[in-house]
Design a protein around this motif. Structure first.
Motif, mmCIF file in Angstrom:
data_model
loop_
_atom_site.group_PDB
_atom_site.id
_atom_site.type_symbol
_atom_site.label_atom_id
_atom_site.label_comp_id
_atom_site.label_asym_id
_atom_site.label_seq_id
_atom_site.Cartn_x
_atom_site.Cartn_y
_atom_site.Cartn_z
ATOM 1 N N PHE A 1 34.969 45.557 8.315
ATOM 2 C CA PHE A 1 34.985 44.432 7.394
ATOM 3 C C PHE A 1 35.770 43.274 7.984
ATOM 4 C CE2 PHE A 1 34.527 48.238 4.893
ATOM 5 C CZ PHE A 1 33.575 47.905 3.938
ATOM 6 N N ARG B 1 22.721 52.650 3.877
ATOM 7 C CA ARG B 1 22.778 51.511 2.968
ATOM 8 C C ARG B 1 21.424 51.283 2.308
ATOM 9 N NH1 ARG B 1 24.908 47.880 6.638
ATOM 10 N NH2 ARG B 1 26.719 49.195 6.945
ATOM 11 N N GLY C 1 20.982 52.990 -0.693
ATOM 12 C CA GLY C 1 21.847 52.570 -1.783
ATOM 13 C C GLY C 1 23.148 53.329 -1.857
ATOM 14 N N PRO D 1 29.785 52.338 -0.093
ATOM 15 C CA PRO D 1 30.528 52.260 1.164
ATOM 16 C C PRO D 1 31.352 53.517 1.443
ATOM 17 C CG PRO D 1 30.738 50.199 -0.033
ATOM 18 C CD PRO D 1 29.972 51.140 -0.920
ATOM 19 N N ILE E 1 29.113 56.180 2.712
ATOM 20 C CA ILE E 1 28.714 55.887 4.091
ATOM 21 C C ILE E 1 29.815 56.321 5.044
ATOM 22 C CG2 ILE E 1 28.251 54.011 5.723
ATOM 23 C CD1 ILE E 1 26.805 52.576 3.474
ATOM 24 N N ARG F 1 23.311 47.064 -7.602
ATOM 25 C CA ARG F 1 23.855 47.410 -6.295
ATOM 26 C C ARG F 1 23.214 46.599 -5.167
ATOM 27 N NH1 ARG F 1 23.953 53.576 -6.419
ATOM 28 N NH2 ARG F 1 25.797 53.542 -7.708
ATOM 29 N N ARG F 2 21.959 46.308 -5.352
ATOM 30 C CA ARG F 2 21.237 45.599 -4.309
ATOM 31 C C ARG F 2 21.686 44.160 -4.185
ATOM 32 N NH1 ARG F 2 18.314 48.427 -0.855
ATOM 33 N NH2 ARG F 2 16.384 47.230 -0.977
ATOM 34 N N LEU G 1 27.702 45.332 2.438
ATOM 35 C CA LEU G 1 28.800 46.297 2.507
ATOM 36 C C LEU G 1 29.535 46.424 1.179
ATOM 37 C CD1 LEU G 1 30.206 45.611 6.039
ATOM 38 C CD2 LEU G 1 29.332 47.766 5.175
ATOM 39 N N THR H 1 35.725 45.451 -1.517
ATOM 40 C CA THR H 1 35.608 46.772 -0.896
ATOM 41 C C THR H 1 36.657 47.033 0.201
ATOM 42 O OG1 THR H 1 33.271 46.613 -1.363
ATOM 43 C CG2 THR H 1 33.957 48.385 0.098
#
Lengths: 276, 317
Positions: free
Chosen positions: A98, A173, A176, A179, A182, B19-20, B25, B30
């Motif tokens: 990030f 991703r 869906g 993070p 993932i 969500r889309r 990220l 986040t």
């Protein structure tokens, strides 16, 4: 040809000398632990371990507080390992994947902590521990050791995640996935060797840590082995064989654990160091 | 609706769900969620105590009554720099750090070159050589103290046997030999690390280039300088920096072997700061001494970065 052979012999001798120097002190620890008083203080000391005296290890564990010390060290080391790696993985991930405000500052802080001596921090930490009732507890040591090893753990893991192609995350991703999923499903398995390396580094850090342990823990039953063994130095009451036996039992797991994980630790350490 | 959603394959026909719509990220929060726990830890256990320590360095504070601090400005710094004992500590620190860097990197390089050649049992040799680095510092201090024991230590017995014995045998009590003994122990513990790191750096040395240089009639030394050294130079620089920083903060080994003695012969900054805090109970001066060490580290790091950058520029040209 003759010169070549001479060179080869010289090299073999040199390697043996280096190995001898590397191994001798621990060998001598073992010899001392397994020597009788007569052998130790004789004009010519015994140079090989007296394997008949192996019982000294059992005695050292059974009689003294050594078993308790080693157990405390184990609790602290495992606790530190779990906590610092658990916190270091998400931190390393955030730093790697990030861009966010304060990232540069955070990175500098992480590097900066690498040069702070424990002895400098012990006074303010003592005050902190008193306020939060963490003195004289293994929990307190786990927390502070984790905080001190966390920066290097996070930097090593950041480097490892940097090496994973971002495209691998795309699939997750597209499905869906969050993070966090993932990270745990895609990245963590791929950086397993680096995680192993940081786990070993964190374990060692806590297993060897002395300054905080000697300052923050007062109850003898809660002392880790580093403090117990350090107290032997300059003290005359305990027979030197027992001292060396305990020290050997403290050293052996560290060396064995290190040798098993060496491959990962070295690459991890150098990767982390390069970042520094 | 929910039932319908579940029957669909994920991500295919879901449409513009919540969500889309987010960035790929997740939301902009986040990263903070990921780093918050660790950052909190570092804040509480490192940043805040460090700030307190900086504050303490400008005060006069006793360990016996640590909540009452008297602001003295730069008083502690003026006092320690006027103190010849502190200047001696700086000198010892300098000698200790330089000797550690040269000793650990130099030994590491020799051992790495030695182990870089192929021979039977090389794997075992490499593993055995790392043992000192893996041994806990406390155990190293203990065995070193025992081996250097005045009466029964193996080192003294050997030195006596070849007629080089220290009078009285008390190496760690001798102002002359205590520092070399502590240094030898430190380097013994460090050289496996430097040699393993240099060994991996040596893997990048193109062997044919080395051979070509030798073919061209260059001596071994010349070809080492022309080829090997060029490849490992950055690693050597990095190790020198690491060794400097580690040696500036090393505590246990020195403290347990000599407590900084005899008569300050092994008293580095960290030892000095610890005894100021816990023997003299002067938290203010202890903090000031610690700050001097931190500032030295900062100067070394910044300096080395500048040098590295200059070298890089030079290479690009």
């Amino acid at each position: 040809m003759r010169r070549l052979r001479f060179g080869l012999t010289a090299r073999i001798v040199a390697v043996l000398v280096v190995l001898g120097i590397a191994v001798f002190p621990l060998y001598w620890m073992l010899v001392t632990a397994l020597s009788s008083n007569g052998d130790l203080f004789a004009e010519r000391p015994r140079l090989t371990p007296d394997l008949g005296r192996f019982g000294i290890f059992v005695d050292a564990l059974a009689e003294g507080k050594a078993a308790g010390w080693l157990l405390n060290s184990l609790v602290i080391a495992v606790g530190t390992m779990v906590l610092s790696v658990g916190l270091g993985i998400p931190l390393g991930y955030a730093l790697s994947r990030f861009s966010f405000r304060g990232k540069a500052v955070l990175t500098v802080v992480l590097l900066f902590t690498q040069m702070l001596p424990e002895a400098l921090m012990v006074v303010p930490l003592f005050a902190l521990f008193r306020r939060f009732d963490l003195l004289d507890s293994l929990t307190g040591l786990v927390l502070v050791n984790s905080a001190f090893v966390l920066p290097i753990v996070a930097l090593i893991l950041k480097g490892a995640i940097d090496g994973i192609p971002k495209e691998l995350e795309e699939a997750g991703r597209a499905d869906g996935a969050r993070p966090f999923t993932i990270l745990t499903r895609i990245n963590v398995p791929l950086i397993a060797p680096s995680i192993a390396a940081t786990a070993v580094i964190a374990f060692f850090h806590a297993w060897n840590e002395y300054v905080f342990a000697v300052t923050f823990v007062f109850t003898p039953e809660l002392q880790p082995a580093s403090v117990g063994i350090a107290n032997f130095i300059g003290e005359l009451g305990t027979p030197i064989q027992t001292v060396m036996a305990v020290a050997f039992l403290f050293t052996l797991p560290a060396v064995a654990f290190y040798l098993l994980a060496q491959k990962y630790v070295v690459s991890g350490m150098t990767a982390g160091a390069v970042k520094g | 609706m929910t039932v319908l959603d579940q029957t669909r394959a994920p991500g295919t026909t879901r449409g513009p769900g919540a969500r889309r719509r987010r960035s790929p990220l997740g939301s902009k929060w986040t990263p903070y969620l990921f780093l918050a726990p660790a950052a909190l830890f570092i804040l509480v256990f490192q940043a805040v105590p460090l700030l307190q320590e900086i504050y303490l360095s400008f005060t006069r504070t006793s360990l016996l009554n640590p909540t009452r601090s008297e602001w003295v400005g730069l008083g502690n710094f003026n006092r320690i720099f006027g103190d010849p004992d502190f200047r001696h500590t700086l000198l010892i620190t300098f000698v200790y750090v330089v000797a550690c860097v040269v000793g650990a990197v130099g030994t590491g390089l020799v051992v790495a070159l030695l182990l870089n050649r192929g021979f039977r049992g090389r794997g075992v040799a490499r593993a055995l050589v790392t043992i000192p680095w893996a041994a806990p510092g406390i155990a190293v201090a203990l065995i070193a103290t025992w081996m250097l024991n005045a009466q029964y230590g193996i080192v003294n017995r050997l030195l006596d046997a070849v007629g080089l014995g220290v009078p009285g045998g008390a190496i760690l009590d001798s102002p002359r030999y205590a520092l070399p003994a502590v240094l030898a122990t430190t380097i013994w513990q460090l050289f496996p690390f430097t040699s393993v790191v240099l060994l991996s750096a040596l893997q990048a040395v193109p062997q044919d280039l080395n051979e070509a240089a030798t073919m061209d009639g260059a001596g071994r030394w010349a070809s080492f300088r022309a080829v090997t050294w060029q490849v490992i130079k950055p690693t050597v620089g990095l190790l020198a920096l690491l060794m400097t920083i580690w040696s500036l903060r090393r505590f246990e080994l020195i403290w347990l072997m000599t407590k900084g003695g005899p008569v300050g012969a092994t008293e580095t900054l960290v030892i000095d700061l610890y005894s100021q805090a816990f023997d003299s109970k002067e938290l203010g001066s202890a903090a000031a001494i610690g700050m001097v060490g931190v500032i030295i580290s900062l100067i070394v790091i910044t300096g080395s970065r500048l040098v590295a950058r200059a070298v890089e520029k030079e290479n690009v040209r």
